[in-house]
Design a protein around this motif. Structure first.
Motif, PDB file in Angstrom:
ATOM      1  N   PHE A  53      15.150  92.320  89.921  1.00  0.00           N
ATOM      2  CA  PHE A  53      14.761  93.196  91.050  1.00  0.00           C
ATOM      3  C   PHE A  53      13.472  92.373  91.851  1.00  0.00           C
ATOM      4  O   PHE A  53      13.426  92.757  93.139  1.00  0.00           O
ATOM      5  N   ARG A  54      12.861  92.019  91.066  1.00  0.00           N
ATOM      6  CA  ARG A  54      11.298  91.406  91.951  1.00  0.00           C
ATOM      7  C   ARG A  54      12.025  90.112  92.964  1.00  0.00           C
ATOM      8  O   ARG A  54      11.478  90.219  93.961  1.00  0.00           O
ATOM      9  N   PHE A  55      13.027  89.498  92.532  1.00  0.00           N
ATOM     10  CA  PHE A  55      13.465  88.392  93.473  1.00  0.00           C
ATOM     11  C   PHE A  55      14.472  89.107  94.479  1.00  0.00           C
ATOM     12  O   PHE A  55      14.568  88.339  95.406  1.00  0.00           O
ATOM     13  N   ALA A  56      15.147  90.169  93.924  1.00  0.00           N
ATOM     14  CA  ALA A  56      16.257  90.658  94.938  1.00  0.00           C
ATOM     15  C   ALA A  56      15.235  91.466  96.351  1.00  0.00           C
ATOM     16  O   ALA A  56      15.868  91.467  97.283  1.00  0.00           O
ATOM     17  N   GLU A  57      13.720  91.638  95.980  1.00  0.00           N
ATOM     18  CA  GLU A  57      12.825  91.992  96.943  1.00  0.00           C
ATOM     19  C   GLU A  57      12.910  90.822  98.162  1.00  0.00           C
ATOM     20  O   GLU A  57      12.651  91.116  99.122  1.00  0.00           O
ATOM     21  N   ILE A  58      12.733  89.591  97.783  1.00  0.00           N
ATOM     22  CA  ILE A  58      12.617  88.552  98.662  1.00  0.00           C
ATOM     23  C   ILE A  58      14.187  88.734  99.491  1.00  0.00           C
ATOM     24  O   ILE A  58      13.887  88.545 100.654  1.00  0.00           O
ATOM     25  N   LEU A  59      15.129  88.879  99.044  1.00  0.00           N
ATOM     26  CA  LEU A  59      16.386  88.948  99.834  1.00  0.00           C
ATOM     27  C   LEU A  59      16.446  90.123 100.528  1.00  0.00           C
ATOM     28  O   LEU A  59      16.879  90.008 101.765  1.00  0.00           O
ATOM     29  N   LEU A  60      15.796  91.238 100.073  1.00  0.00           N
ATOM     30  CA  LEU A  60      15.498  92.331 101.029  1.00  0.00           C
ATOM     31  C   LEU A  60      14.696  92.059 102.104  1.00  0.00           C
ATOM     32  O   LEU A  60      14.948  92.595 103.371  1.00  0.00           O
ATOM     33  N   LEU A  61      13.781  91.348 101.874  1.00  0.00           N
ATOM     34  CA  LEU A  61      12.684  90.824 103.032  1.00  0.00           C
ATOM     35  C   LEU A  61      13.467  90.006 104.029  1.00  0.00           C
ATOM     36  O   LEU A  61      13.353  90.254 105.148  1.00  0.00           O
ATOM     37  N   ALA A  62      14.294  89.006 103.418  1.00  0.00           N
ATOM     38  CA  ALA A  62      14.992  88.407 104.358  1.00  0.00           C
ATOM     39  C   ALA A  62      16.075  89.187 105.373  1.00  0.00           C
ATOM     40  O   ALA A  62      16.366  88.942 106.430  1.00  0.00           O
ATOM     41  N   ALA A  63      16.689  90.282 104.800  1.00  0.00           N
ATOM     42  CA  ALA A  63      17.624  90.919 105.360  1.00  0.00           C
ATOM     43  C   ALA A  63      16.983  91.793 106.194  1.00  0.00           C
ATOM     44  O   ALA A  63      17.387  91.882 107.765  1.00  0.00           O
ATOM     45  N   ILE A  99      10.630  81.028 109.128  1.00  0.00           N
ATOM     46  CA  ILE A  99       9.420  81.012 109.296  1.00  0.00           C
ATOM     47  C   ILE A  99       8.755  82.329 108.563  1.00  0.00           C
ATOM     48  O   ILE A  99       7.872  82.182 107.498  1.00  0.00           O
ATOM     49  N   LEU A 100       9.444  83.326 108.754  1.00  0.00           N
ATOM     50  CA  LEU A 100       8.837  84.802 108.522  1.00  0.00           C
ATOM     51  C   LEU A 100       9.026  84.888 106.912  1.00  0.00           C
ATOM     52  O   LEU A 100       8.264  85.572 106.341  1.00  0.00           O
ATOM     53  N   GLY A 101      10.284  84.575 106.690  1.00  0.00           N
ATOM     54  CA  GLY A 101      10.915  84.654 105.401  1.00  0.00           C
ATOM     55  C   GLY A 101      10.001  83.687 104.279  1.00  0.00           C
ATOM     56  O   GLY A 101       9.704  84.351 103.397  1.00  0.00           O
ATOM     57  N   LEU A 102       9.659  82.645 104.686  1.00  0.00           N
ATOM     58  CA  LEU A 102       8.851  81.922 103.794  1.00  0.00           C
ATOM     59  C   LEU A 102       7.231  82.482 103.676  1.00  0.00           C
ATOM     60  O   LEU A 102       6.850  82.360 102.711  1.00  0.00           O
ATOM     61  N   ALA A 103       6.862  82.655 104.926  1.00  0.00           N
ATOM     62  CA  ALA A 103       5.487  83.689 104.663  1.00  0.00           C
ATOM     63  C   ALA A 103       5.571  84.810 103.927  1.00  0.00           C
ATOM     64  O   ALA A 103       4.359  84.879 103.287  1.00  0.00           O
TER      65      ALA A 103
END
Length: 121
Positions: A53-63, A99-103
């Motif tokens: 779920f910690r890595f799923a947070e990154i996908l949530l941020l991208a969404a 850019i925002l996703g990487l940041a």
């Protein structure tokens, strides 16, 4: 039909919207678990603090980023009736999202790895 940018944008927007709705229901479920006592809430939070779920947070941020930026693109296209530059705006949305996703994604990934005991920096 399936290769134009409007259709691709539509699919990405729908998938990101469904991901956000899924997150909303998960969020309500976890917050609502406090009604069943502290132990139920702590179990739910323990499950959601797993590395998956910690890595799923990154996908949530991208969404969230894609859905918001593409929504702004849609407003611009429809409000100002800009049809000749739709492809360029789609590429601009993708660049801004990367850019925002990487940041935001890199710090989240480093935090998740650090919690797993993997120190990169």
């Amino acid at each position: 039909m399936y290769k134009n940018f409007g259709y691709i944008s539509f699919i990405f927007r729908r998938v990101s919207g469904l991901a956000l709705v899924g997150y909303l229901f998960t969020h309500m479920m976890v917050i609502g678990s406090i009604n069943f006592g502290d132990e139920a809430f702590n179990r739910a939070m323990g499950f959601l603090q797993s590395p998956l779920f910690r890595f799923a947070e990154i996908l949530l941020l991208a969404a969230v980023i894609y859905h918001a930026i593409d929504g702004i693109r849609l407003l611009i296209v429809h409000q100002f009736k800009i049809t000749e530059t739709r492809t360029s705006l789609f590429y601009a949305v993708l660049v801004i999202c990367v850019i925002l996703g990487l940041a935001g994604g890199i710090p989240l990934a480093l935090f998740a790895l650090e919690e797993m005991g993997i120190h990169i920096l």
